[in-house]
Design a protein around this motif. Structure first.
Motif, short mmCIF file in Angstrom:
data_model
loop_
_atom_site.label_atom_id
_atom_site.label_comp_id
_atom_site.label_asym_id
_atom_site.label_seq_id
_atom_site.Cartn_x
_atom_site.Cartn_y
_atom_site.Cartn_z
N GLU A 250 2.40 -1.04 4.59
CA GLU A 250 2.06 0.36 4.29
C GLU A 250 3.36 1.16 4.21
O GLU A 250 4.03 1.37 5.22
CB GLU A 250 1.16 0.92 5.39
CG GLU A 250 0.86 2.41 5.26
CD GLU A 250 0.12 2.96 6.46
OE1 GLU A 250 0.19 4.18 6.67
OE2 GLU A 250 -0.51 2.18 7.20
N PHE B 79 0.82 -0.30 13.25
CA PHE B 79 1.94 0.48 12.73
C PHE B 79 2.83 0.85 13.91
O PHE B 79 2.39 1.55 14.82
CB PHE B 79 1.41 1.74 12.03
CG PHE B 79 2.39 2.40 11.10
CD1 PHE B 79 2.23 2.33 9.73
CD2 PHE B 79 3.50 3.08 11.60
CE1 PHE B 79 3.14 2.95 8.87
CE2 PHE B 79 4.41 3.68 10.76
CZ PHE B 79 4.23 3.61 9.38
N ASN C 154 0.84 -1.19 0.00
CA ASN C 154 0.00 0.00 0.00
C ASN C 154 0.88 1.24 0.00
O ASN C 154 1.93 1.27 0.65
CB ASN C 154 -0.90 0.04 1.23
CG ASN C 154 -2.06 -0.93 1.13
OD1 ASN C 154 -2.12 -1.77 0.23
ND2 ASN C 154 -3.01 -0.82 2.05
N TYR C 155 0.41 2.28 -0.70
CA TYR C 155 1.13 3.56 -0.73
C TYR C 155 0.51 4.52 0.28
O TYR C 155 -0.69 4.81 0.22
CB TYR C 155 1.10 4.16 -2.13
CG TYR C 155 1.73 5.54 -2.21
CD1 TYR C 155 2.99 5.77 -1.66
CD2 TYR C 155 1.07 6.60 -2.80
CE1 TYR C 155 3.57 7.03 -1.71
CE2 TYR C 155 1.65 7.86 -2.88
CZ TYR C 155 2.89 8.07 -2.32
OH TYR C 155 3.47 9.32 -2.37
N ALA C 156 1.33 5.03 1.19
CA ALA C 156 0.89 6.04 2.16
C ALA C 156 0.96 7.40 1.50
O ALA C 156 2.04 7.97 1.31
CB ALA C 156 1.78 6.00 3.41
N SER D 64 8.52 4.41 11.97
CA SER D 64 8.92 4.74 10.61
C SER D 64 10.41 5.05 10.56
O SER D 64 11.07 5.23 11.59
CB SER D 64 8.13 5.96 10.11
OG SER D 64 8.46 7.11 10.86
N GLY E 96 5.54 4.60 2.49
CA GLY E 96 5.46 5.90 1.84
C GLY E 96 6.82 6.38 1.43
O GLY E 96 7.22 6.32 0.27
N ASP F 189 -3.20 4.35 1.50
CA ASP F 189 -3.53 4.75 2.86
C ASP F 189 -3.54 6.26 2.94
O ASP F 189 -2.56 6.92 2.55
CB ASP F 189 -2.53 4.16 3.85
CG ASP F 189 -2.58 2.65 3.89
OD1 ASP F 189 -3.62 2.11 4.31
OD2 ASP F 189 -1.61 1.99 3.47
N ASN G 155 -3.07 -4.84 8.11
CA ASN G 155 -2.07 -3.87 7.65
C ASN G 155 -0.92 -3.92 8.65
O ASN G 155 -1.08 -3.53 9.80
CB ASN G 155 -2.70 -2.48 7.58
CG ASN G 155 -1.73 -1.41 7.09
OD1 ASN G 155 -0.52 -1.53 7.25
ND2 ASN G 155 -2.27 -0.35 6.52
N ALA H 99 -4.80 10.02 5.17
CA ALA H 99 -4.85 10.54 6.54
C ALA H 99 -5.76 11.75 6.66
O ALA H 99 -5.72 12.45 7.67
CB ALA H 99 -3.44 10.89 7.01
N HIS I 151 -4.92 -2.76 11.92
CA HIS I 151 -3.82 -1.94 11.40
C HIS I 151 -2.84 -1.77 12.55
O HIS I 151 -3.18 -1.21 13.59
CB HIS I 151 -4.37 -0.58 10.95
CG HIS I 151 -3.34 0.39 10.49
ND1 HIS I 151 -3.54 1.76 10.54
CD2 HIS I 151 -2.10 0.22 9.97
CE1 HIS I 151 -2.47 2.38 10.06
NE2 HIS I 151 -1.59 1.47 9.72
N LYS J 32 0.41 10.36 2.32
CA LYS J 32 0.99 11.50 3.02
C LYS J 32 2.46 11.75 2.65
O LYS J 32 2.95 12.87 2.77
CB LYS J 32 0.87 11.34 4.53
CG LYS J 32 1.55 10.14 5.13
CD LYS J 32 1.33 10.08 6.64
CE LYS J 32 1.89 8.81 7.26
NZ LYS J 32 1.08 7.62 6.92
#
Length: 410
Positions: free
Chosen positions: A286, A205, A65-67, A208, A288, A88, A242, A90, A203, A69
């Motif tokens: 997920e 998470f 999945n591409y975030a 990062s 980005g 994804d 996720n 926000a 989900h 943001k």
């Protein structure tokens, strides 16, 4: 004078006629196409290669999945649409961008700890999966769905009792504004199911911008164990998971690229040994920054070369209002140099120690400190790499009224 190294320039950038080239075009041509400096240039080739590398390393069972943001530019979203499995978002603003790109809302999930009622209603109406971050948000979502007569698609974002070690931003473990504490998830999930919502799983998470493969592997193992435990407690199985992301990119001197192959090998083992509650679960990562960060270059022009007390400054028409992270004002404790180069003299041997600064009236506006560069003059172009994520959209472009940079995808 002592020098400070700059960060590592990502692979895939070369020179044409002595100039930095992006997608086979010299930066002077790209600046002309953009119509101005400063400008962000995003490389389709880099986006394609990163996705291909991921697909080759990951088990086929795990989607990507591409975030949004990380980089919500419409052309980037459109380019990513056929390459990734989902998106994804926000905010409802990002949902509007998804809708403008004609992406199926069924491919979209919506996270964030402060979703307004109007955002929830728009998302429920569209058929987006809500990653609910509290009991209150879940109850508001259920009430809105009853009022408008639309079955909501709901997942729960979990605040786990562990974190991603070495993460630049820790999003799990201990008290957090993100997600529902793990021990409270089963009760909330049973309520969501009982109220007739479409149960869309979890989900999780944890953080990062991690470069340590072992830390990511450990976190992913913990995510799968927790998801299996919660799935068993909720209904015996879990429809979707996720797993979050956390894959980082090198920004600073001595940063080493993430060992994707090692992560991929561990994920293959995990998938081969999934516990029963996850045997039919739809899995995804997920990501980005890892997808788009190295695909972007920020170009600005030297508008003055000056010396103060023996220190040379290259003053550019860019700065922190477009590249807040490169200035060191986006969460870093100690400022270090991003990958920066004199794009107009990309193949020239460096012989000049300079400070590269922006055009704003603040000493915080720095793009490189004491960097050894080829000699640059007024009119030359400076390139800041790793600008494809959290650049244009995460910087204060309205600060001091200079306005936004141009954005171009090639």
């Amino acid at each position: 004078m002592k020098t400070k190294p700059v960060g590592p320039i990502p692979a895939g950038y070369h020179a044409i006629g002595g100039e930095l080239a992006i997608a086979g075009r010299p930066v002077s041509d790209l600046v002309e196409a953009a119509g101005q400096t400063p400008a962000f240039v995003y490389s389709r080739g880099h986006l394609d290669r990163r996705i291909s590398e991921l697909r080759a390393a990951l088990p086929a069972r795990i989607g990507v999945n591409y975030a949004v943001k990380a980089n919500p530019h419409p052309a980037v979203i459109a380019h990513m649409a056929p390459l990734v499995d989902g998106f994804d978002i926000a905010s409802s603003g990002e949902l509007a961008m998804i809708n403008a790109a004609r992406i199926d809302p069924a491919r979209v999930s919506f996270a964030g700890p402060g979703k307004r009622d109007d955002e929830l209603e728009v998302a429920i109406t569209a058929g987006v999966t809500l990653n609910c971050e509290s009991e209150g948000e879940a109850r508001r979502s259920l009430a809105i769905s009853q009022r408008i007569g639309k079955t909501p698609r709901i997942a729960i974002r979990v605040n786990p009792d562990f974190e991603l070690k070495g993460s630049g931003m820790k999003m799990g473990g201990g008290a957090k504004p993100f997600g529902v504490d793990a021990e409270r998830v089963p009760e909330l999930a049973r309520l969501i199911i009982a109220e007739g919502a479409e149960w869309c799983g979890l989900h999780i998470f944890t953080g990062s911008q991690a470069l340590n493969a072992d830390a990511i592997i450990e976190a992913q193992g913990n995510v799968l164990k927790l998801a299996a435990k919660l799935g068993e407690e909720i209904s015996g199985e879990l429809p979707k998971l996720n797993m979050g992301g956390g894959f980082g990119i090198p920004y600073f001197p001595n940063d080493e690229a993430l060992d994707l192959a090692k992560v991929g090998q561990a994920l293959h083992r995990y998938v081969d040994e999934l516990p029963q509650p996850l045997s039919k679960t739809q899995l995804c990562l997920e990501l980005g920054r890892y997808l788009v960060g190295e695909a972007g270059v920020y170009l600005c022009r030297v508008i003055d070369r000056k010396v103060s007390h023996g220190t040379t400054y290259l003053v550019t028409d860019g700065g922190l209002h477009h590249q807040l992270a490169a200035s060191g004002n986006f969460g870093t404790v100690v400022r270090r140099n991003y990958p920066v180069a004199i794009a107009s003299h990309y193949e020239t041997e460096p012989d000049d120690i300079v400070n590269v600064v922006g055009c704003l009236c603040t000493p915080l506006d720095r793009l490189a400190d004491q960097a050894l560069m080829p000699r640059a003059q007024v009119g030359d172009i400076v390139a800041v790499f790793c600008a494809g994520a959290y650049g244009a959209s995460a910087s204060p472009s309205a600060f001091l009224g200079h306005g936004p940079a141009a954005e171009l995808i090639v």
